[in-house]
Design a protein around this motif. Structure first.
Motif: not given
Lengths: 577, 38
Positions: A4-5, A8, A12, A253, A257, A344
């Motif tokens: 998931t990191g 993400q 982006f 979160p 983003f 994040g």
């Protein structure tokens, strides 16, 4: 590290990639004075503003006039903001009765926000009135980035025009950038932030009774309106001291983003604007490609380093394996918000330092030395990895000029870039611009390392303390504004020397950049020939990457070796600072 | 008094920046541009 990191980070990058072309097209129309969909609404306002300021939009300026307008505009901005900060206690919209700001801090803050740096030697909620935040800080966030974008556009015109004596009108570019680009985005996104829980009020602090029965004052204010431009402008100066780590600036979160996208979107779009204005979008994609590779290396490095945890803790059997559970996040979570996690925080830190924004959602001082070194390196390459809107693009174009010059020396041909011959004058100006930031950074760091007021600000000893100093001056001269923290900089020495660093980093770079623009605009456009080095191919991407890494590496490697690199090896041997 | 010193600092810095711009303009004067390659 988790999937998931990485997703993400990948998401982006994909969103930025998708927004680049449409926004680049819009920017091109705005600065070419073409009709946009906002023309019916904003056209009359623009006309009225030009009329009030007695600006004739059809009258263009030489590079010298453009530069003088730029300098005068900034001088007036600094004096006005300085006066506002010094007199804030006498003005309304001061529900917390903030006293006037001290002279050295007022000077530092005025230079900081007018130069689009946003270095903050103060905590916003405990130092500034609402009027200072709104009419001072927020207004300068708009104007400083609009001015930075005008320089980039003037530089592009230098490449795009043939035998021209002018590079545009500073006042018109400034007005159009503010009115058609910054304001509409800010209005829309500020409403989104309010919906997500970011305060927007003129009421003073909220008094609440805690579960323990004590009364606590919770600072709030007109946060949402400042938050958007703080990110979009590459400015980064937060309403609160904790910046985007504060739940009132960055509550979820999702807002995290959106804030990340805001930081990068205009800088990325300007590469497309460059491509369109010089008649080849591929040229813009090449620049964005180089930025993307450098960004990928940086964010990957920080994420891997932070996910691995602190090597010194491994020897005392602390479990640092990353999991998907917030309560057992693993990795190096010191100084990070649980709601953002490692990915994040790593993404935000890398985006913030690459982009010249300087907003933070985690404490950079708590990052592991190698991560801190990457954040420093992002700023040390003149923040050309997207950079602030405007300065990132013209910084990258300066490296392009150096790259074609070096290639010309290798093959014995006159260097050209997008149809313009690069002569001795352009090279001289380019080198002047590229040397200003390292001279200020390294010179001021060296002074701070040996004088008593400099050493008095240190919060840590050894290489970590040195990294804090190096980071502060790098951040100032590169007009980033993020702080490593751990260094007490609200003293006359740091306030004045950091202000000097910011001044040099802004004006001693932009003046030669505009001079190059003027010189290039006066030239004819040379048709492409067999001897022209193709600058829209993968080979040039690799060559440009090499130039950026080597120039940055040769300039700063010794300084990095004394700080984060030696600290990394000391951590491996169990020494912490 | 400190405010006057600070304002003087700002004005001096910008005067230097404008001088720097004038210096760059002189470098750009016709006849000073040559090929960068040997």
């Amino acid at each position: 590290m988790t999937i998931t990191g990485w997703l993400q980070i990948g998401l982006f990058a994909a969103v930025i990639g998708l927004l680049t072309r449409p926004l680049g097209g819009y920017l091109t129309r705005v600065y070419a004075d073409e009709r946009t969909f906002l023309q019916p609404l904003l056209g009359p306002i623009e006309k009225e503003l030009c009329s009030l300021a007695r600006i004739d939009p059809s009258l263009e300026q030489s590079w010298y006039r453009y530069a003088l307008s730029f300098l005068v505009f900034h001088a007036v901005g600094i004096i006005a903001l300085y006066a506002l900060l010094r007199l804030q206690s006498a003005f309304p919209l001061n529900p917390q009765d903030m006293s006037e700001v001290s002279p050295d801090l007022a000077l530092n803050t005025a230079v900081s926000f007018v130069t689009n740096t946003s270095w903050q030697s103060y905590g916003g909620e405990s130092t500034l009135s609402y009027l200072s935040q709104m009419a001072g800080i927020t207004v300068q966030s708009f104007l400083s980035v609009a001015a930075g974008m005008t320089v980039a556009v003037a530089f592009i015109r230098g490449f795009a025009r043939r035998r021209a004596a002018t590079i545009g009108n500073f006042w018109v570019d400034l007005t159009r950038g503010t009115l058609y680009v910054l304001l509409p985005i800010c209005v829309v996104v500020a409403l989104f932030l309010v919906a997500e829980g970011v305060p927007q009020t003129l009421a003073g602090s909220a008094e609440v009774t805690t579960l323990e029965g004590t009364v606590q004052a919770i600072a709030r204010g007109p946060v949402a309106s400042q938050e958007v431009i703080k990110l979009l402008s590459g400015d980064g100066g937060g309403f609160f001291n904790a910046n985007s780590a504060h739940p009132f600036e960055n509550p979820t979160p999702l807002t995290n983003f959106v804030e990340l996208v805001l930081i990068f979107v205009l800088g990325a779009a300007l590469t497309n604007c460059f491509g369109r204005m010089v008649g080849s979008e591929r040229q813009g994609w090449v620049l964005l490609g180089v930025m993307a590779i450098l960004f990928g290396l940086g964010v990957g490095g920080v994420y891997v380093s932070e996910s691995g945890g602190n090597p010194a803790l491994a020897t005392v059997s602390v479990a640092q394996a990353q999991t998907q559970q917030p309560s057992r996040a693993g990795g190096n979570m010191e100084g990070k918000e649980v709601r953002f996690g490692i990915a994040g925080s790593a993404l935000f830190a890398d985006v913030s330092t690459a982009s010249s924004d300087g907003a933070v959602n985690a404490m950079h001082d708590s990052f592991l030395p190698l991560s801190g070194g990457i954040l420093l390196a992002n700023m040390m390459v003149d923040e050309v990895i997207i950079g602030a809107p405007g300065s990132g693009l013209f910084g990258m174009l300066l490296f392009c000029i150096v790259a074609v010059f070096l290639a010309g020396l290798m093959i014995g041909r006159t260097p050209e870039y997008v149809g313009k011959k690069i002569g001795t004058t352009e090279i001289k100006m380019t080198i002047l611009a590229l040397l200003a930031v390292p001279a200020a950074t390294l010179g001021l760091t060296a002074i701070a390392c040996i004088v008593e007021p400099g050493l008095a600000g240190l919060g840590n000893a050894g290489p970590h303390g040195y990294s804090e100093m190096l980071y502060a001056y790098t951040s100032a001269a590169a007009t980033n504004g993020s702080a490593f923290a751990g260094l007490s900089t609200n003293s006359p020495f740091y306030n004045l020397t950091l202000a000097l660093g910011m001044f040099v980093g802004r004006f001693l770079v932009i003046v030669p950049v505009l001079a190059v623009a003027g010189s290039l605009a006066a030239q004819p456009i040379i048709p492409r020939s067999n001897g022209t080095l193709p600058t829209d191919r993968a080979l040039f991407v690799a060559f440009l990457l090499g130039v950026i890494v080597i120039v940055g590496g040769l300039t700063y490697l010794p300084a990095l070796a004394l700080g984060p690199i030696v600290e990394h090896f000391q951590i491996l041997s169990g020494t912490l600072y | 008094m400190t405010d006057i010193i600070m304002l003087a600092l700002i004005i001096v810095c910008f005067a230097l920046a404008m001088t720097y711009a004038a210096f760059c303009d002189q470098l750009l004067a016709p006849g000073t541009t040559r090929d960068a390659t040997p």
